[in-house]
Design a protein around this motif. Sequence first.
Motif, PDB file in Angstrom:
ATOM      1  N   TYR A 103      42.010  51.891  49.051  1.00 27.93           N
ATOM      2  CA  TYR A 103      41.720  52.234  47.647  1.00 27.93           C
ATOM      3  C   TYR A 103      42.631  51.017  46.920  1.00 27.93           C
ATOM      4  N   VAL A 125      28.420  53.374  50.820  1.00 24.29           N
ATOM      5  CA  VAL A 125      29.618  53.039  51.765  1.00 24.29           C
ATOM      6  C   VAL A 125      30.886  52.823  50.797  1.00 24.29           C
ATOM      7  N   GLY A 126      31.079  53.373  49.638  1.00 24.37           N
ATOM      8  CA  GLY A 126      32.181  53.363  48.894  1.00 24.37           C
ATOM      9  C   GLY A 126      31.785  53.589  47.363  1.00 24.37           C
ATOM     10  N   TRP A 127      32.936  53.471  46.525  1.00 24.20           N
ATOM     11  CA  TRP A 127      32.665  53.767  45.259  1.00 24.20           C
ATOM     12  C   TRP A 127      33.391  52.814  44.460  1.00 24.20           C
ATOM     13  N   PHE A 149      34.652  52.948  40.341  1.00 26.99           N
ATOM     14  CA  PHE A 149      34.737  53.368  38.868  1.00 26.99           C
ATOM     15  C   PHE A 149      35.075  52.424  38.158  1.00 26.99           C
ATOM     16  N   ARG A 174      43.081  49.457  42.722  1.00 26.08           N
ATOM     17  CA  ARG A 174      43.095  49.512  40.979  1.00 26.08           C
ATOM     18  C   ARG A 174      43.265  48.414  40.365  1.00 26.08           C
ATOM     19  N   VAL A 196      39.203  48.932  33.283  1.00 25.60           N
ATOM     20  CA  VAL A 196      39.948  49.500  34.614  1.00 25.60           C
ATOM     21  C   VAL A 196      38.699  49.459  35.726  1.00 25.60           C
ATOM     22  N   ALA A 197      39.234  49.013  36.850  1.00 25.29           N
ATOM     23  CA  ALA A 197      38.199  49.357  38.098  1.00 25.29           C
ATOM     24  C   ALA A 197      38.839  49.811  39.303  1.00 25.29           C
ATOM     25  N   TRP A 198      38.403  51.105  39.724  1.00 26.97           N
ATOM     26  CA  TRP A 198      39.136  51.609  40.694  1.00 26.97           C
ATOM     27  C   TRP A 198      38.043  51.596  41.955  1.00 26.97           C
ATOM     28  N   ARG A 199      38.399  50.841  43.118  1.00 26.13           N
ATOM     29  CA  ARG A 199      37.683  50.708  44.445  1.00 26.13           C
ATOM     30  C   ARG A 199      38.024  51.619  45.358  1.00 26.13           C
ATOM     31  N   ILE A 200      36.944  52.380  46.168  1.00 30.68           N
ATOM     32  CA  ILE A 200      37.440  53.023  47.120  1.00 30.68           C
ATOM     33  C   ILE A 200      36.289  52.767  48.232  1.00 30.68           C
ATOM     34  N   THR A 201      36.644  52.549  49.309  1.00 36.55           N
ATOM     35  CA  THR A 201      35.907  52.397  50.502  1.00 36.55           C
ATOM     36  C   THR A 201      36.579  53.412  51.776  1.00 36.55           C
ATOM     37  N   GLN A 258      35.987  51.795  33.998  1.00 40.90           N
ATOM     38  CA  GLN A 258      36.396  52.476  32.759  1.00 40.90           C
ATOM     39  C   GLN A 258      36.744  51.348  31.894  1.00 40.90           C
TER      40      GLN A 258
END
Lengths: 132, 506
Positions: free
Chosen positions: A55, B435-437, B439, A57, A63-68, B441
Amino acid sequence: MGFAGLSVEFLTPEILRWLDRLSVTLLVLGAIMVVASPPVRYQIHRWQIGDDTVYARDGLFWVAWRITPIARIQAVHLRRDPLELLLGLSSLIVSSASSNGPIVVVGLDQKQAATIASGLERAAAAIPGEAT
Amino acid sequence: MSATAVAWQRIDPRSIIVGSVPRVVSTWLTALLIRDGIPFGEQLLGGYIYQVAAAVAVAAVLGQILRWFTTSYVVEEQTVRLRTGWLLRRATAVDRSKVRVVVLHSGALARPLGLTRVSLGTAESRVDASVEMAWIPTSTAQRLRTELLDHAEPLNRNVGVLARGQASWALWAPFTALSVSLWASAYVVAYQMFAAYFAWLDTLQWLLADRNNLRTALRALVVVPVLVAVVGSMLVYLEFWWGFALERTARGTLETRYGLVVRRSASLQESRVRGVEFVQPLLPRLLGRGRLMAVTTGAGSQSTLVRNLPVGRRRTLLPLGPALRATIAAQAVLDRDVSLAELLGHPTQARYKRYRWAAVITGMWLLLLWLLFRQPVQERLAAFVVVGLLVFALALLVADDNYRSLGHRLDPDLLLVRRGTVRRTTTVVQRRTVVGWVFRQSWFQYRLGLVTAIASTAAGRGSYAVYDAGCDAAVEFASEVTPEVIGHRLSAESDAQIRPARLRRR
């Protein structure tokens, strides 16, 4: 007539003055960015490697939060540009099968980054499947 | 051709004809256009335009001969290999198990000669990694396709024709975006022709002189172009989509066949199909129409592999037609009782955000106009105000429509996302593709408590966004699709970092 004549007519002294002002403003803004953005970016850039996810940020106004999920990792890269090499840093790049962009963690300690990368590789390889 | 055949094959010698004719014709047309189309054209290139064109044409033909001479391919047990090029040589090898789509194309010139172009698509999106055999005998091409897609494991589903197009659907063709541009260009051409004959003021005098003249002008400027565009777009639709059929074969592929003059066919490996997309341009949407596309992994989501078919067309599961038929086709393809309507709406704040943007953008444009053209605007203040209000109202309408286009839904193993005004797209993808996200804002979204949740996928465009969802709803949505992403964190301490919703209380 012609394009040359047009452009000479277009660049009246007043417009040239405005262009000057614009460039000065841009220069000042650029200088502020150079001074202010590194500490701000350092403050807001967050990353975490959990039991089954990676993860990161980034971003202040956007703001971008990236999660894999680790199960979906395709590749783990370490990047060292000349400056990073000089400072003993590394960037960690975790990519998935999507073209939506990798997770990038900038400016990790070189040793730490290498440990994380090999750990991630092992964890990803341990999970069967095509990761798509 | 059995797996033992490992001899290198040349492409068909008649490829030279198929390759040369369009090049020679286009060279000649270009020369003609330059000579007669532009002022002083006949003096360009020292007046030797036709000679230069002839040289170019001869070079093109020689190039085609050379191409025939240097291009060969072989289908081995594991690999398809292609060699081509003389000075710049290229050898490509494609693993047969990685071939995901095989497209056959035979144009108006190639078909009578019994030739077909075969393009192989793999997950690789680089163009230079694609294999294209142009042109080989049609029977060989068909055999190749069967052979190359043989490795797909057959699925236990209804085999046979899943959907058919109807010729009557062409009636709605004039409403697509393409035909709108056709309308516009027909109009411009007619206007140009008209304007060339009569200077502007003279025209006005001539028009007012006699009612018959007015009628003639209307006919030339409006009726004829509109007729041309309407009939033209219908003919184009008919030629392109004639006899459309979508079929599931026993080999585990989805095959489409269509075309009147140029017969086209494409096959998609069904194991690569990850969902469908229902695309509705503005006007067809108002008439309850749209087209159905496949969402696939590999198979040219971005690749420009097959030049004859625009990338989108290759994935077409049903051409522009009634929404109902598209839904039925989608259900057959996905083998699920899925509805393409009835999605969950987004928070009202998303609507206000759009209203606000519409107001700001139109306001800025009007302000800019005011600043740049203060003098003329002040002279026609009333008209300016009326037009301004109209533009403003239109912008609000578009904003509202854009909000109403937003939607998402979760089915047991599918994820549905809808968005878009000018081109509304309802995407249905299998949850396992995610395969992922990401977000995202913006500051504005943060103020309104909204977030955009983007599902990263290995299929289709690579990402599908749920725009302007509520913070909590977006997180719930994402964690339901991929539990490991957020599920285990909901109670953890790191929660504050991962939940966009918490950002508001930071």
